[in-house]
Design a protein around this motif. Structure first.
Motif, mmCIF file in Angstrom:
data_model
loop_
_atom_site.group_PDB
_atom_site.id
_atom_site.type_symbol
_atom_site.label_atom_id
_atom_site.label_comp_id
_atom_site.label_asym_id
_atom_site.label_seq_id
_atom_site.Cartn_x
_atom_site.Cartn_y
_atom_site.Cartn_z
ATOM 1 N N GLN A 442 0.841 -1.208 0.000
ATOM 2 C CA GLN A 442 0.000 0.000 0.000
ATOM 3 C C GLN A 442 0.874 1.255 0.000
ATOM 4 O O GLN A 442 0.371 2.348 -0.259
ATOM 5 N N ARG A 443 2.134 1.112 0.289
ATOM 6 C CA ARG A 443 3.052 2.255 0.352
ATOM 7 C C ARG A 443 4.388 1.874 -0.295
ATOM 8 O O ARG A 443 5.384 1.634 0.402
ATOM 9 N N PRO A 444 4.411 1.793 -1.615
ATOM 10 C CA PRO A 444 5.623 1.353 -2.327
ATOM 11 C C PRO A 444 6.828 2.257 -2.109
ATOM 12 O O PRO A 444 7.964 1.832 -2.343
ATOM 13 N N ASP A 445 6.618 3.498 -1.685
ATOM 14 C CA ASP A 445 7.748 4.382 -1.401
ATOM 15 C C ASP A 445 8.521 3.919 -0.166
ATOM 16 O O ASP A 445 9.683 4.298 0.030
ATOM 17 N N GLN A 446 7.879 3.085 0.683
ATOM 18 C CA GLN A 446 8.532 2.554 1.881
ATOM 19 C C GLN A 446 8.944 1.090 1.696
ATOM 20 O O GLN A 446 9.238 0.401 2.673
ATOM 21 N N PHE A 447 8.967 0.674 0.462
ATOM 22 C CA PHE A 447 9.318 -0.719 0.126
ATOM 23 C C PHE A 447 10.724 -0.739 -0.480
ATOM 24 O O PHE A 447 11.046 0.064 -1.350
ATOM 25 N N ILE A 448 11.559 -1.666 -0.020
ATOM 26 C CA ILE A 448 12.953 -1.712 -0.460
ATOM 27 C C ILE A 448 13.448 -3.157 -0.423
ATOM 28 O O ILE A 448 12.856 -4.010 0.253
ATOM 29 N N GLY A 449 14.496 -3.435 -1.140
ATOM 30 C CA GLY A 449 15.118 -4.753 -1.082
ATOM 31 C C GLY A 449 16.341 -4.734 -0.190
ATOM 32 O O GLY A 449 17.160 -3.818 -0.266
ATOM 33 N N ILE A 450 16.445 -5.723 0.693
ATOM 34 C CA ILE A 450 17.641 -5.890 1.525
ATOM 35 C C ILE A 450 18.070 -7.338 1.376
ATOM 36 O O ILE A 450 17.468 -8.235 1.950
ATOM 37 N N HIS A 451 19.088 -7.563 0.565
ATOM 38 C CA HIS A 451 19.544 -8.901 0.227
ATOM 39 C C HIS A 451 20.721 -9.284 1.119
ATOM 40 O O HIS A 451 21.840 -8.813 0.929
ATOM 41 N N PHE A 452 20.437 -10.141 2.115
ATOM 42 C CA PHE A 452 21.497 -10.686 2.948
ATOM 43 C C PHE A 452 22.132 -11.887 2.239
ATOM 44 O O PHE A 452 21.537 -12.475 1.343
ATOM 45 N N PHE A 453 23.335 -12.245 2.679
ATOM 46 C CA PHE A 453 24.023 -13.398 2.117
ATOM 47 C C PHE A 453 24.144 -14.479 3.182
ATOM 48 O O PHE A 453 24.243 -14.192 4.371
ATOM 49 N N SER A 454 24.133 -15.698 2.750
ATOM 50 C CA SER A 454 24.124 -16.824 3.684
ATOM 51 C C SER A 454 25.528 -17.421 3.841
ATOM 52 O O SER A 454 26.259 -17.549 2.846
ATOM 53 N N PRO A 455 25.888 -17.787 5.093
ATOM 54 C CA PRO A 455 25.146 -17.618 6.340
ATOM 55 C C PRO A 455 25.225 -16.174 6.843
ATOM 56 O O PRO A 455 26.311 -15.583 6.843
ATOM 57 N N VAL A 456 24.118 -15.651 7.279
ATOM 58 C CA VAL A 456 24.011 -14.227 7.611
ATOM 59 C C VAL A 456 24.980 -13.817 8.703
ATOM 60 O O VAL A 456 25.544 -12.723 8.663
ATOM 61 N N ASP A 457 25.204 -14.696 9.679
ATOM 62 C CA ASP A 457 26.068 -14.319 10.795
ATOM 63 C C ASP A 457 27.542 -14.258 10.413
ATOM 64 O O ASP A 457 28.345 -13.662 11.126
ATOM 65 N N ARG A 458 27.908 -14.848 9.257
ATOM 66 C CA ARG A 458 29.309 -14.820 8.847
ATOM 67 C C ARG A 458 29.568 -13.952 7.618
ATOM 68 O O ARG A 458 30.712 -13.575 7.361
ATOM 69 N N MET A 459 28.554 -13.656 6.858
ATOM 70 C CA MET A 459 28.718 -12.845 5.648
ATOM 71 C C MET A 459 28.435 -11.386 5.963
ATOM 72 O O MET A 459 27.337 -11.036 6.425
ATOM 73 N N GLY A 460 29.417 -10.519 5.706
ATOM 74 C CA GLY A 460 29.300 -9.124 6.114
ATOM 75 C C GLY A 460 28.591 -8.222 5.128
ATOM 76 O O GLY A 460 28.185 -7.115 5.484
ATOM 77 N N LEU A 461 28.415 -8.667 3.875
ATOM 78 C CA LEU A 461 27.834 -7.799 2.853
ATOM 79 C C LEU A 461 26.314 -7.838 2.881
ATOM 80 O O LEU A 461 25.711 -8.879 3.144
ATOM 81 N N VAL A 462 25.695 -6.684 2.583
ATOM 82 C CA VAL A 462 24.249 -6.591 2.382
ATOM 83 C C VAL A 462 24.010 -5.755 1.127
ATOM 84 O O VAL A 462 24.511 -4.636 1.017
ATOM 85 N N GLU A 463 23.254 -6.304 0.187
ATOM 86 C CA GLU A 463 22.935 -5.607 -1.059
ATOM 87 C C GLU A 463 21.569 -4.933 -0.902
ATOM 88 O O GLU A 463 20.558 -5.603 -0.712
ATOM 89 N N VAL A 464 21.550 -3.619 -0.953
ATOM 90 C CA VAL A 464 20.313 -2.847 -0.801
ATOM 91 C C VAL A 464 19.806 -2.478 -2.188
ATOM 92 O O VAL A 464 20.537 -1.865 -2.978
ATOM 93 N N ILE A 465 18.556 -2.844 -2.470
ATOM 94 C CA ILE A 465 18.004 -2.638 -3.809
ATOM 95 C C ILE A 465 16.917 -1.574 -3.765
ATOM 96 O O ILE A 465 15.919 -1.704 -3.048
ATOM 97 N N VAL A 466 17.120 -0.524 -4.540
ATOM 98 C CA VAL A 466 16.185 0.599 -4.584
ATOM 99 C C VAL A 466 15.178 0.366 -5.717
ATOM 100 O O VAL A 466 15.563 0.239 -6.883
ATOM 101 N N GLY A 467 13.887 0.295 -5.364
ATOM 102 C CA GLY A 467 12.841 0.141 -6.371
ATOM 103 C C GLY A 467 12.532 1.459 -7.052
ATOM 104 O O GLY A 467 13.029 2.531 -6.651
ATOM 105 N N LYS A 468 11.686 1.410 -8.072
ATOM 106 C CA LYS A 468 11.355 2.614 -8.829
ATOM 107 C C LYS A 468 10.697 3.678 -7.959
ATOM 108 O O LYS A 468 10.823 4.876 -8.223
ATOM 109 N N GLN A 469 9.956 3.265 -6.931
ATOM 110 C CA GLN A 469 9.252 4.230 -6.083
ATOM 111 C C GLN A 469 9.861 4.361 -4.691
ATOM 112 O O GLN A 469 9.333 5.109 -3.868
ATOM 113 N N THR A 470 10.934 3.660 -4.427
ATOM 114 C CA THR A 470 11.557 3.744 -3.097
ATOM 115 C C THR A 470 12.051 5.157 -2.820
ATOM 116 O O THR A 470 12.774 5.748 -3.625
#
Length: 727
Positions: A442-470
């Motif tokens: 209902q609020r696509p401007d507050q919707f975003i992608g946060i791609h963690f890598f597995s295993p989360v506790d050992r992988m330090g990178l996070v890929e943040v994905i910006v949508g068209k309306q984010t």
């Protein structure tokens, strides 16, 4: 002197405090060297000073070299100038040793690299008894070696075996181990640090180091006459050749220690400076430092965070899906002090996800890295449930359910019926377009992608994905959340596969394309490891399952919403389809490209030779390595051209920390700059003619090559050391 403070006392023991103005930590740079040169000469000339206590006015003793300054020097210093840089620091340390006054290093905190080399140049070392007071020489991790006496002094002090263990691993050690190894002389409580140092000086120690005593003989002047020592050197040489021949630092360290223990002390120091100069003028060190230190630190400090948005904090987090990813996200979030609601289809499943935290904690408790009371407090922050109503009051949602558009859409609608209107909704997806997923919100401007890598506790990178309306506010809040978790973010724009999944597929599919071409399986795996990848593509496919990439490719092909589908693959799909049809789609299925016997290690499945017969003539290793590296680098350049990526820093961080692209390259775009963009384009054309269009450079990349434009400023490979300059 802006970096030092010298205080003299009636007992003749001066207190010299390292305290770099305006800096959170002391580092070795030109200003520090100038101040140390001046104060050492002053101390040597002052007859009233009988000894020196060297300590720090900051929580850490000294962090080492100013890597930012080093990166800025790449491509500018000649080998001769780099040699001079090393020799200046070396001479400063020799000034301490030959000042005629005993110096004691009162190490009040962390002392690494050049900071610990400074301590080694002192006549005595007293270390504070604090687990955070780590000491060591980790230069190998950034493609360098200790350049001001570290390899020489360490070899003499503790012997070549112990010295090489520290130098080649780059590991740092806590006080108890440092004392056992003999790299410090005392370990005392913080309140006794200065008193213990003063007591040592009061005993009237000899200010002459053993190697400055007339008649001193290097430990191995006659060479390696002891058979076990010779064997140890040979084994280390073999290990380096097998695991790290893309990085010149380990070989240089081994040579420094080997040669240094056979030479007069000052000659050994000069040899060390020559090896240091070679490394400093080599692009590998530049690549590693720029990406793994400079770019990483900048990302963690908010380089991609939109300006003008107030800082935010997540106090209550909803994690939807308690599988491997959701359980890992819950663990790291609770560890960061966040209250977590872990939701799944039923309570037992959610509780199983919570149990992951207890399992990881148990291992940490066994190793003495976590106390039981702290573990209990973290576990208490996770509430497992199947009731969406408990999501009320959440500042953020991280959805980590099955990779299916329909399931994710349903989950979004259920959660948004409960959560506050101000909450950020993040989907942890590795390939589904965020803008498409946001259509269920209902609020696509507050919707975003946060791609963690597995295993989360050992992988330090996070890929943040910006949508068209984010919105930029949503991006800022997502990055603030990642900062709370102390992870490293990269920011990319929406696209099928985003960046990391899209380029990672080039690695695994290049491996199966080689198999399709008739390349021997062992040769494929060995080529990947020789290039610097942690695991071969066939072994990796067994772990991730072959069904997963096939499913993603098929879904991308069917997705009518994608007007241009970039998530395709040119070669290799028939191999995966055949393996799946044979019932060998993964390790979990009982076996894939490898067999997994109950006893002994895994081995390549013998049936591969029948299913994919090897060609009579096999390609050489260098050609296969190039195929792996070029296919991924070229795809990365395309994502930058398309606007999926916005900065080369994000590209390189994602490559190294996301899927293990070789660190010696600095990342996929740094690799192109290192090769030279014109050379890369010409070689990519050759590969495209031989193996397929996936290697073909775009018109955009060709135009950059024609103009000589790399991806980083002044992107030219550092000049190779000229031997005659160092002779």
């Amino acid at each position: 002197m802006q970096n030092l403070k010298l205080e003299t006392n009636a007992d003749g023991f001066a207190l010299l405090t390292l305290d770099a103005a305006g800096q959170s930590m002391n580092v070795v740079n030109d200003a520090f060297l100038a101040d140390m040169e001046a104060v050492t000469a002053q101390i040597a000339a002052d007859d009233s000073i009988k000894g020196v206590i060297l300590t720090s006015g900051k929580p850490a003793f000294m962090a080492g070299a100013d890597l930012t300054q080093l990166v800025q020097s790449f491509g500018k210093l000649t080998p001769k100038e780099a040699f001079g840089f090393s020799q200046r620091a070396t001479a400063m340390h020799r000034g301490i040793e030959k000042s005629g006054k005993p110096w004691v290093a009162a190490i009040n905190g962390l002392a690494l690299g050049g900071g610990f080399e400074l301590a080694l140049a002192c006549h005595h070392r007293v270390l504070v008894d604090n687990p955070k007071a780590l000491v060591g020489l980790p230069e190998v991790n950034v493609g360098l070696l200790p350049g001001s006496g570290g390899t020489v002094r360490l070899g003499i002090l503790i012997g070549f075996k112990k010295a090489l263990d520290l130098l080649l691993t780059g590991r740092t050690v806590a006080p108890a181990e440092a004392l056992k190894l003999g790299i410090v002389d005392e370990v005392v409580p913080a309140e006794k640090l200065i008193d213990a140092s003063r007591a040592w000086l009061a005993a009237g120690p000899d200010p002459v180091r053993p190697w400055d005593v007339k008649g001193w003989v290097p430990p191995q002047k006659k060479g390696l006459t002891v058979p076990e020592d010779s064997a140890a050197y040979m084994m280390m040489t073999g290990a380096i050749a097998q695991k790290g021949y893309n990085t010149p630092a380990p070989q240089a360290i081994l040579s420094c220690v080997f040669e240094g223990l056979q030479l007069p002390f000052d000659k050994a120091l000069a040899v060390e400076s020559k090896y240091f100069a070679k490394l400093l003028t080599d692009p590998v060190a530049r690549n590693i430092i720029r990406t793994t230190f400079i770019s990483k630190l900048a990302a963690e400090k908010g380089a991609r965070r939109p300006a003008g948005v107030p800082k935010s904090e997540v106090r209550k987090l909803g994690v939807l899906g308690a599988g491997m990813m959701g359980a890992g996200i819950a663990f790291v979030s609770a560890t960061a002090g966040i209250e977590v609601v872990l939701l799944d289809r039923d309570v037992p499943t959610a509780e199983k996800g919570k149990a992951y935290t207890a399992k990881v904690q148990g291992k940490l408790i066994e190793k003495g890295k976590l106390s039981q009371d702290k573990a209990d407090a973290v576990l208490a922050r996770i509430t497992p449930t199947d009731d969406y109503a408990l999501l009320e009051g959440c500042d953020m949602i991280v959805e980590a359910v099955f990779e299916d558009m329909g399931i994710k859409a349903e989950t979004t609608r259920k959660a948004e019926a409960v959560i506050p209107a101000s909450a950020v909704y993040a989907s942890n997806t590795s390939s589904l377009p965020i803008s498409e997923l946001a259509k269920a919100s209902q609020r696509p401007d507050q919707f975003i992608g946060i791609h963690f890598f597995s295993p989360v506790d050992r992988m330090g990178l996070v890929e943040v994905i910006v949508g068209k309306q984010t919105s930029k506010e949503t991006l800022a809040r997502a990055l603030d959340f990642i900062a709370q978790l102390r992870k490293t973010p990269i920011v990319v724009n929406d696209s099928r596969g985003f960046y990391t999944s899209r380029v990672f597929r080039m690695f695994i599919f290049e491996g199966v394309a080689m198999l399709e071409d008739g390349v021997e399986p062992a040769r494929i795996e060995n080529a990947a490891k020789a290039a610097g990848f942690p695991i071969g593509p066939l072994a990796l496919l067994d772990e991730v399952t072959m069904e997963l990439p096939v499913k993603i490719i098929d879904e991308a092909a069917r997705d009518a919403a994608m007007t241009v589908n970039k998530y395709t693959i040119e070669r290799g799909m028939p191999v995966l389809q055949r393996m799946i049809a044979l019932g060998r789609g993964s390790r979990k299925a009982g076996g894939g490209f490898y067999e997994y016997p109950a006893t002994g290690g895994k081995r390549l499945w013998p049936g591969l030779a029948q299913e994919f017969p090897p060609a009579a003539e096999q390609p050489d290793l260098e050609e296969l390595k190039k195929r792996f590296l070029y296919s991924q680098a070229n795809e990365t350049a395309q994502t930058l051209e398309e606007g999926v990526l916005e900065t080369p820093e994000d590209a390189d961080l994602g490559a190294i920390y996301g899927w293990g692209f070789p660190a010696w390259t600095g990342g996929t775009l740094s690799y192109i700059d290192t090769v030279g963009i014109a050379t890369f384009v010409a070689e990519a054309d050759r590969l495209a003619k031989l193996y397929g269009s996936r290697f073909a450079p775009s018109a955009w990349l060709r135009a950059k090559a024609e103009k000589g434009e790399g991806f980083y400023p002044a992107a030219t490979a550092a000049a190779a050391p000229a031997a005659k300059e160092l002779a």
